[in-house]
Design an enzyme around this catalytic site. Sequence first.
Site, PDB file in Angstrom:
ATOM      1  N   ASP A   1     -81.338 -36.617  88.140  1.00  0.00           N
ATOM      2  CA  ASP A   1     -82.384 -35.729  88.662  1.00  0.00           C
ATOM      3  C   ASP A   1     -83.611 -36.548  89.051  1.00  0.00           C
ATOM      4  OD1 ASP A   1     -82.809 -36.188  85.861  1.00  0.00           O
ATOM      5  OD2 ASP A   1     -84.253 -34.540  85.807  1.00  0.00           O
TER       6      ASP A   1
ATOM      7  N   GLU B   1     -83.755 -35.121  82.963  1.00  0.00           N
ATOM      8  CA  GLU B   1     -84.639 -36.056  82.281  1.00  0.00           C
ATOM      9  C   GLU B   1     -86.074 -35.818  82.704  1.00  0.00           C
ATOM     10  OE1 GLU B   1     -86.882 -39.621  81.149  1.00  0.00           O
ATOM     11  OE2 GLU B   1     -86.631 -38.825  83.158  1.00  0.00           O
TER      12      GLU B   1
HETATM   13 ZN   LIG Z   1     -86.534 -41.934  85.074  1.00  0.00          ZN
END
Ligand SMILES: [Zn+2]
Length: 399
Positions: free
Chosen positions: A74, A139
Amino acid sequence: MSDDTHNVDPLTLARDLIRCRSVTPLDDGALSLLQKQLEALGFTVKRYQFGDVGNLYARLGGKAPNFCFAGHTDVVPAGNREDWDDDPFGAQVREGMLWGRGAADMKGAIAAFIAAAGRFTTRTASLPGSISLLITGDEEGAAVDGTKRVLQVLAEEGEHISHCLVGEPSNPDALGDEIKNGRRGSLNGIISVRGQQGHVAYPERAQNPIPPLIDIINRLYARLLDDGVDGFQASNLEVTSIDVDNPAHNIIPSAASARFNIRFNIAHTGAQLCDWIKEEAQAEEQSHDCTVKLNLNIMGEAFLTQPGTFTSILQNAVEEITGRRPALTTGGGTSDARFIKDFAPVAEFGLTGASMHKVNEHVPVSDIHDLSEIYERVLSLYFKEYQVARPPIVVHGKK
Ligand SMILES: [Zn+2]
């Protein structure tokens, strides 16, 4: 083992990944792309979907030790298209650079993981342990349905990771600057003070929440948390906002609140800091006639992977390829290493982070190739050092 499917070009793969518009929690095909590449290399791939977040764990080999590369597909939003010179998801290559959202953080590193694993397995007759990849799509967001949950499920399934290298862009300026072998912890807090609204001319009939709020903040700032310890900079507390939202000159407001964050090193735990903040708030609550509410969230504990064999392997591999010996550091924000540290020794090394989360994010193309060489070298040195000795051959008796 040797065939063409093991030759993964890290630049091509990085470009294909950037073209997936995987702004958290979207995936846009990024994990399926990795799955295809990894299966071609012989990995067994498992997908873990939690809520709207996709995750992937892949493993090649069944033996210990299990060396794990960890990262995220992501990316943060691109922001205004007009501020970029190129399409943020176009993966342009020009002037020797790869441009696009995620080039540095951290699709370039994921491509380098896979290219390294492909070359290493091609050159190694029999894999002396296992290579795995733990890739999350969460994340940059809440990080609740990502690495943290995958690790819990893997542990329940009996999966064991021996050591882990996270591909976060650990280098401030150039490839070879720094390996992160720890991170500071982070604690978010909101202090809400409730008093009683009233006319400023009649303070005896009101209770102003602002003075107690200021007193609590002063108590928090009055403490020197530490001077820095064991490879860590000093812990620091920052008040980031004070909110009263009172446009009137003649009203004592009924409520006031403040937000703060503490970045703390291994001299503290999140729980100890919470206890301290509660004590300070209670003291002011008693001396002023008001109600104080605290909302405290430990975002991650501080941790340190002690310098030793594992960190030396990483430093040696980087030095062999770049000619520079990276420093071991613990600065910067939090990463998924804060979750991994509870399961395996973990460190971070990736590309250069100067342009991450900015417009015109880019990395030198040569760095992507060098990084994949470094990762391949890490695998060689790692398995040489940690390979589990074969049991002696039994001469007498059959089993
Ligand atoms: Zn990163």
